[in-house]
Design a protein around this motif. Structure first.
Motif, PDB file in Angstrom:
ATOM      1  N   THR A  50       0.826  -1.209   0.000  1.00 36.20           N
ATOM      2  CA  THR A  50       0.000   0.000   0.000  1.00 36.20           C
ATOM      3  C   THR A  50       0.862   1.263   0.000  1.00 36.20           C
ATOM      4  N   ALA A  51       0.529   2.209  -0.862  1.00 40.51           N
ATOM      5  CA  ALA A  51       1.280   3.464  -0.900  1.00 40.51           C
ATOM      6  C   ALA A  51       1.317   4.093   0.492  1.00 40.51           C
ATOM      7  N   GLY A  52       2.517   4.555   0.885  1.00 46.74           N
ATOM      8  CA  GLY A  52       2.644   5.283   2.144  1.00 46.74           C
ATOM      9  C   GLY A  52       2.594   4.447   3.397  1.00 46.74           C
ATOM     10  N   CYS A  53       2.615   3.124   3.281  1.00 46.99           N
ATOM     11  CA  CYS A  53       2.466   2.303   4.487  1.00 46.99           C
ATOM     12  C   CYS A  53       3.785   2.065   5.212  1.00 46.99           C
ATOM     13  N   VAL A  54       4.899   2.278   4.532  1.00 51.93           N
ATOM     14  CA  VAL A  54       6.203   2.054   5.156  1.00 51.93           C
ATOM     15  C   VAL A  54       7.035   3.338   5.183  1.00 51.93           C
ATOM     16  N   LYS A  55       7.004   4.085   4.096  1.00 53.83           N
ATOM     17  CA  LYS A  55       7.833   5.298   4.020  1.00 53.83           C
ATOM     18  C   LYS A  55       6.976   6.499   3.585  1.00 53.83           C
ATOM     19  N   PRO A  56       6.050   6.920   4.419  1.00 55.68           N
ATOM     20  CA  PRO A  56       5.185   8.035   4.003  1.00 55.68           C
ATOM     21  C   PRO A  56       5.954   9.339   3.779  1.00 55.68           C
ATOM     22  N   TYR A  57       7.060   9.530   4.494  1.00 50.36           N
ATOM     23  CA  TYR A  57       7.795  10.788   4.300  1.00 50.36           C
ATOM     24  C   TYR A  57       8.446  10.815   2.928  1.00 50.36           C
ATOM     25  N   GLN A  58       8.907   9.674   2.464  1.00 50.21           N
ATOM     26  CA  GLN A  58       9.465   9.597   1.111  1.00 50.21           C
ATOM     27  C   GLN A  58       8.394   9.964   0.074  1.00 50.21           C
ATOM     28  N   LEU A  59       7.187   9.476   0.285  1.00 48.98           N
ATOM     29  CA  LEU A  59       6.102   9.789  -0.647  1.00 48.98           C
ATOM     30  C   LEU A  59       5.871  11.299  -0.689  1.00 48.98           C
ATOM     31  N   PHE A  60       5.884  11.921   0.466  1.00 46.81           N
ATOM     32  CA  PHE A  60       5.756  13.382   0.530  1.00 46.81           C
ATOM     33  C   PHE A  60       6.917  14.063  -0.191  1.00 46.81           C
ATOM     34  N   LEU A  61       8.121  13.587   0.023  1.00 43.82           N
ATOM     35  CA  LEU A  61       9.287  14.225  -0.612  1.00 43.82           C
ATOM     36  C   LEU A  61       9.209  14.102  -2.132  1.00 43.82           C
ATOM     37  N   ILE A  62       8.690  12.989  -2.608  1.00 43.44           N
ATOM     38  CA  ILE A  62       8.501  12.826  -4.053  1.00 43.44           C
ATOM     39  C   ILE A  62       7.479  13.838  -4.560  1.00 43.44           C
ATOM     40  N   PHE A  63       6.379  13.977  -3.866  1.00 41.68           N
ATOM     41  CA  PHE A  63       5.376  14.960  -4.297  1.00 41.68           C
ATOM     42  C   PHE A  63       5.910  16.386  -4.174  1.00 41.68           C
ATOM     43  N   ASN A  64       6.764  16.581  -3.201  1.00 40.06           N
ATOM     44  CA  ASN A  64       7.378  17.901  -3.068  1.00 40.06           C
ATOM     45  C   ASN A  64       8.168  18.248  -4.332  1.00 40.06           C
ATOM     46  N   GLU A  65       8.900  17.285  -4.862  1.00 40.98           N
ATOM     47  CA  GLU A  65       9.638  17.522  -6.118  1.00 40.98           C
ATOM     48  C   GLU A  65       8.676  17.678  -7.292  1.00 40.98           C
ATOM     49  N   LEU A  66       7.609  16.887  -7.283  1.00 44.17           N
ATOM     50  CA  LEU A  66       6.657  16.951  -8.399  1.00 44.17           C
ATOM     51  C   LEU A  66       5.994  18.315  -8.469  1.00 44.17           C
ATOM     52  N   VAL A  67       5.516  18.786  -7.339  1.00 41.45           N
ATOM     53  CA  VAL A  67       4.832  20.078  -7.326  1.00 41.45           C
ATOM     54  C   VAL A  67       5.803  21.179  -7.745  1.00 41.45           C
ATOM     55  N   GLU A  68       6.978  21.183  -7.160  1.00 39.23           N
ATOM     56  CA  GLU A  68       7.944  22.237  -7.498  1.00 39.23           C
ATOM     57  C   GLU A  68       8.346  22.148  -8.961  1.00 39.23           C
ATOM     58  N   GLY A  69       8.634  20.938  -9.408  1.00 37.66           N
ATOM     59  CA  GLY A  69       9.149  20.782 -10.765  1.00 37.66           C
ATOM     60  C   GLY A  69       8.081  21.000 -11.836  1.00 37.66           C
ATOM     61  N   MET A  70       6.864  20.543 -11.576  1.00 42.10           N
ATOM     62  CA  MET A  70       5.789  20.751 -12.550  1.00 42.10           C
ATOM     63  C   MET A  70       5.430  22.236 -12.613  1.00 42.10           C
ATOM     64  N   ASP A  71       5.384  22.879 -11.456  1.00 42.38           N
ATOM     65  CA  ASP A  71       5.082  24.310 -11.454  1.00 42.38           C
ATOM     66  C   ASP A  71       6.171  25.085 -12.205  1.00 42.38           C
ATOM     67  N   ALA A  72       7.404  24.671 -12.027  1.00 38.77           N
ATOM     68  CA  ALA A  72       8.502  25.382 -12.710  1.00 38.77           C
ATOM     69  C   ALA A  72       8.356  25.269 -14.221  1.00 38.77           C
ATOM     70  N   ARG A  73       7.752  24.212 -14.682  1.00 42.34           N
ATOM     71  CA  ARG A  73       7.555  24.044 -16.125  1.00 42.34           C
ATOM     72  C   ARG A  73       6.135  24.396 -16.563  1.00 42.34           C
ATOM     73  N   GLY A  74       5.341  24.931 -15.656  1.00 41.90           N
ATOM     74  CA  GLY A  74       3.973  25.322 -15.992  1.00 41.90           C
ATOM     75  C   GLY A  74       3.088  24.147 -16.376  1.00 41.90           C
ATOM     76  N   MET A  75       3.333  23.010 -15.771  1.00 43.10           N
ATOM     77  CA  MET A  75       2.547  21.826 -16.107  1.00 43.10           C
ATOM     78  C   MET A  75       1.251  21.767 -15.292  1.00 43.10           C
ATOM     79  N   ASN A  76       0.284  21.056 -15.830  1.00 44.70           N
ATOM     80  CA  ASN A  76      -0.976  20.811 -15.147  1.00 44.70           C
ATOM     81  C   ASN A  76      -0.811  19.559 -14.282  1.00 44.70           C
ATOM     82  N   HIS A  77      -0.906  19.733 -12.956  1.00 42.50           N
ATOM     83  CA  HIS A  77      -0.671  18.600 -12.051  1.00 42.50           C
ATOM     84  C   HIS A  77      -1.518  17.382 -12.419  1.00 42.50           C
TER      85      HIS A  77
END
Lengths: 424, 424, 424, 424
Positions: A287-314
């Motif tokens: 299950t997503a987030g069942c062992v390393k939820p902070y890693q999942l957050f850190l991945i989304f942190n990169e996604l949000v920052e990186g997609m916004d930097a390229r003007g992408m639609n989340h």
């Protein structure tokens, strides 16, 4: 219909007062909660058709009950999830496990459940009963041209099914590789695979994408021919614009920094999408987030920052899918938990104070940067995720409602206690 | 001169009879031993100047005696190794640990020992006493342009020293990265690093190469900005023809298939060279071949096959260097053992029956492919390596002669028992 | 005194209104918040004297400023932390880095800061200037009886210092091991180590404990003589009642399930205490909870359950210490972050609905068990930790107050900008 | 009978001249070759009944042809291996995959092939068709007493079958564990497992042994209830004299030092036996010695030293078994390669100059210790292993003869091309 609006409405009515209190408190703690809620409402995670039944390992499989026996029943199950959380509005099919016989009727059924068809998946890691050649020694990499052709043709057929259903992308995961030193010439395996992928790519409709997944090991235990993000990148750069890399969280060597990989693939404009799950040891498909939820957050942190930097639609510019196996949980409950964990990580990433973080980074204020990230992560944002569901007519507490409503028992009655869905 | 021709001659005379018996037997077992011996005679492995003293860890350092105190003494030490094995005919310098004051005299000294100058190495992972800016938060990646410039200038200075000595390549190893989530913006760190590398690349003489090393972790414990082969490849492809990737065997995540990485970098025409060592846990910097000798053979198996496929010169077209640390052994003995292990792995790879292997691969005859590789590996080829030394006036048994001749005691008398060479 | 009651009081007054709102909301969400707050108030985490200065790696060290130059200044620093968070009421000394010259004056000083002396630590992983024998090849394991004796005597001396200061436990961490296959006879190394430990154990006062730490690798890179929990357990069972195992979170092989190890050591009545930190790759010595906060919670979940099952006193019956290194952060800020993360994990573990969890486990209701744990973890309990500080006259936001009050600048003025504290 | 004395005799006659030359040369290089050959002749490695068919992974299975369809055919296959190498004189059965219906006739058949019955293996990791309770949530650990009893009873039944066949040991491998945090109470799982094991132990005949295997992960992906050597040791110490630990080489976390574990288990008098295989990533179940042959040698180096130190009989006092899976090779060829690799590692370990090694260790002469081990390992001892076969009427080159004699084709004719043997 196992769950109707009334049942969900009653459930929400019961929980709403407490929910509102929590929501208000959250809004007093976090900036821009409205903007976050809106993004959450738009975010959809595709459910893989193969995750609706009980999974297993090479050592055994312990089926549950009421598993879907057909593509129609799989759509019904995803529809059920979507009704509960309004965030599972797509299904990702696997060929040949889910060959649609009548595209229109399947599309109509899906439409009734509010579902779109996400990426279609080919399968060249198993032999099918009517198959001429075996994939024992690989498919797209095979030393035998005829076997490569069979595998290429299969992928092209998968695209056709996808076109019929309105899908817009093909996910290629190859188990190709070797079990023993000497078995493969790595270079030739790469070149055969590239050539095969180019043939598949040539058959891709102009508005389609091809996602190339990588995996460090299993089922081959010495080498894998698309083994890491660097190898996938190398292929998709040679293929062309429509090809990009798909990241499955469980497909890395121990300790890999996945969030950095994600950031760099985004930068290279070659990140295509995700297979979410969690793991402790290997491709554990938990299950997503069942062992390393902070890693999942850190991945989304990169996604949000990186997609916004390229003007992408989340919501639209990357493929969001779950890929998990459910050996000891009810598959539908497990999927609800996965979606919840993903939405929560996304909400946390959206709530990061980006300006402050950027400033801390510019000043090498490492302790401050950590405070900013951890503040976003430690704040309880579940009320925002719940509110997004509430506003889209989903349930405030999907797992709880799923249980109380007795859906699984209904499914068992309908489908039987010993059905085994196709999948792993 | 600690060892002269006479001493070596006497040593060889004592061992020669037994050696000849073994050599003859080997020649009766292995095809083309003459061709193998000739390739071994041509193969030279550069010795890093920082590996001539006792190494250490963050927990402590236990110096030996007689360590070189100057660049001249380091050249003397490598000369000694080369006299013994005739396979260490180059030295790789590290700036600022080994700044040459008079290029001509240093070149003359090296020439007397039969040594060339291999890649020069920059150091932006430590602060030097007279340095304006600190590299605490990175060098080429730094958010501060002035710090990046300082690091670029240092690399350009290193190139100048190399030009003075006749070196033809620069090795860049960056410790740049981060220790905590949030510390870095991965994309900006990449872009700063790329820009800095481009400035260094622009200063490269036309006949030079730039080797970009990667490392998964340490000394940064959350992310590294050139962390894996995929990242290094991404940089060197953007830099240009003269840039390529350097593989250090210890710089990978657990269980990585290094031989496949090597094969693919060769295929991409972006493999630049090697830092040889061995490891069990991380970047342990142990003697080459002391823990995983079969892996070393498998790497050379890919190198021989891949270089031959591209018509490359084994001895000259890649950079061969050792990078090890010697915490509990005499550094010179350790280096002799490393060179021996590397030569042996190379000999084994040369002896592989390539046609039979190719045939087995084409037929998916996995058991046969394993038989072929293991036959090459299990056959004792030490006599061929010894013969290559004998023919070039090296010693039949370098470690034994080093010990018997009492060189270390002489060095201790000359240099003292508590000298500490520069290095790690 | 860098921080007085007035400064803290003003800080708290500014933040109190918002804190109270948050606290009330938390109390409405979580059962028994008063009981949790009381347990948090009683919980103290010892600060290691060696973590007060900037750490480093074998590649370099980038000192900060104002590092403590003496045992007195170290006590002052821990006093400062304790004043801020009221949870750092003990200091763990390291001999010979912190040899007290006058026990009484040191005890008085510590008393003024409200500090007790936690476990004393011996050091046989480095050679000291005046030392007769070297530990290059190990200390308690050494093949040379005289070296073993020197190491045993050092440990006995450390106990004496501890007795002088009122400490009640000795922590033994051994770097003993080997770098190369063949270097050690594992069995003899074990037996020498056991014999040495027995001599140290014999010198232990009757009310003392001996904690035996384990570590999988580093600084030895082939084998370590107390390498895992199984080995530590094997020694401490042979030593006797006063001996137990100390768990350092960073001292495991990749992917180890540390929470299970903790549960089993508790069950065997041989868990002695903890060295808290976090890590991604190896013994990275990062801030507690900065990479894997959920793991930290799961460990505390086992501790609370296991200690309660044996009727143990959470605050007193195990040794709670931090062991971290601070390469890129201000050491005092880093320690404040570590303590906060530990307290939060403890609070979350205290808030787990134990009865419901036990029921879910008895019914193999895996999804429910996950819901229970994740509910406890996702709920924001920072207000409880803050309230525990408030009630004991600590600061509501220690890191913020530390920064605003300009303590570091004062320390730099007093102690200088280039002081280097003893430690790693 | 697929292979008779004549066929083997002819094969040997063809190869004998070259073999004799090689043997003589080896004897001139290595001391005591006669003693080594004799020990090799006495050494037997049991073949597991489940390794005679093609293996698979959770992703698929690609059967070969001519797989054994019954216990009788499995015995025939092992007989064939034994005829070829005379080192596979035992078979290890797996219940319920190989339930013998008539002990006497099975024993007679085995006797005709020169085979003994090694350890019998229970299976509580899969559900059988006629089983009352499911092992979905574990067997000996289960929270449900009735399920534990069922699993205990199954083990007792396995013992009975073993008694009937003349086996003298029971191997217990438990997949018991959990997939998610919170699923299990680790302490209770341990205690349930211990209690269940005690019941099985109580049913053990007085001259039997119980081997308790450990495994770090898979098929459970969060925790395993007998996860490492320390846990297995903890159980077997509580069980009693007849219980000991079984080491499967693939069942460790990345980078574990298995040879040290083996040495310590021997020292604790709790090493029971081995499951040989090799692996790169996890429990890959590859051919012994195909990835890390030096590790295999180092393990035998500890075994020879440790068993000799305790006066143990190499051939009889430990259980030697293979446990592998053959996804891409002919199972019989793979097993021949495994046995060859094991015999070779054993021969190399026997040839180590123990006195010189002990001296080097006593003097901390690390470079010398490495020279001694590597000299033994680099020397080609295949002629000694071949000679041991020759003297016992086996084949000089078993894999070659197996291929030339066309046995597999005969088996396919007899048994069919699409048979699937029981197993994984």
């Amino acid at each position: 219909m196992k769950l109707n609006k009334e049942i969900i409405g009653n459930h929400n009515a019961d929980l709403n007062s407490r929910h509102q209190t929590k929501l208000q408190f959250t809004a007093s703690e976090v900036a821009n909660t409205e903007a976050i809620i809106e993004k959450l409402m738009a975010f959809q995670i595709a459910i893989p058709s193969w995750a609706l039944g009980t999974g297993g390992t090479r050592f055994g499989r312990f089926p549950g009950g009421g598993e879907p026996r057909s593509i129609e029943e799989k759509i019904e199950d995803v529809g059920l999830l979507h009704k509960l959380n309004q965030s599972s509005g797509a299904i990702s099919l696997h060929i040949p496990w889910d060959i649609p016989e009548n595209y229109q009727s399947i599309k109509t059924l899906a439409g009734e459940h509010g579902l779109a068809f996400d990426a279609v998946n080919s399968n060249t890691f198993q032999d099918q009963a009517d198959q001429k050649h075996s994939y024992k020694f690989g498919s797209l990499q095979n030393v035998n041209k005829a076997i490569r052709k069979q595998a290429v043709d299969h992928n092209i057929e998968v695209i056709k099914h996808g076109v019929g259903l309105g899908s817009k992308s093909l996910t290629v995961w190859l188990s190709d590789g070797s079990c023993f030193p000497g078995q493969l010439n790595f270079r030739k395996a790469y070149q055969n695979t590239l050539e095969s992928l180019q043939e598949i790519y040539a058959a891709l409709p102009s508005d389609w994408k091809l996602f190339l997944e990588y995996k460090s090991y299993e089922p081959n235990f010495y080498s894998t021919t698309v083994a890491d993000w660097g190898q996938s990148l190398s292929y998709v750069q040679k293929l062309g614009e429509k090809a990009s890399t798909l990241v499955d969280l469980g497909h890395h060597l121990p300790n890999a920094n996945i969030e950095q990989i994600v950031a760099l693939l985004l930068m290279e404009e070659k990140l295509g999408g995700f297979h979410f799950n969690d793991s402790k040891y290997g491709d554990d498909d938990l299950t997503a987030g069942c062992v390393k939820p902070y890693q999942l957050f850190l991945i989304f942190n990169e996604l949000v920052e990186g997609m916004d930097a390229r003007g992408m639609n989340h919501a639209k510019d990357l493929g969001w899918m779950i890929d998990a196996s459910h050996n000891v949980k009810d598959p539908l409950e497990d999927l609800l938990q996965s979606v919840e964990a993903i939405m929560l990580a996304y909400a946390q990433a959206l709530s990061v104070d980006r300006k402050a973080l950027e400033k801390a980074q510019e000043e090498n204020d490492v302790a401050k940067a950590q405070e900013i990230l951890q503040n976003a992560y430690r704040t309880d944002l579940r009320a925002l995720v719940a509110e997004a569901r509430l506003r889209t007519n989903g349930a405030l507490n999907p797992v709880e409602l799923f249980r109380k409503s007795g859906v699984r028992n209904e499914l068992i009655k309908e489908r039987g206690a010993v059905t085994v869905a196709t999948g792993l």
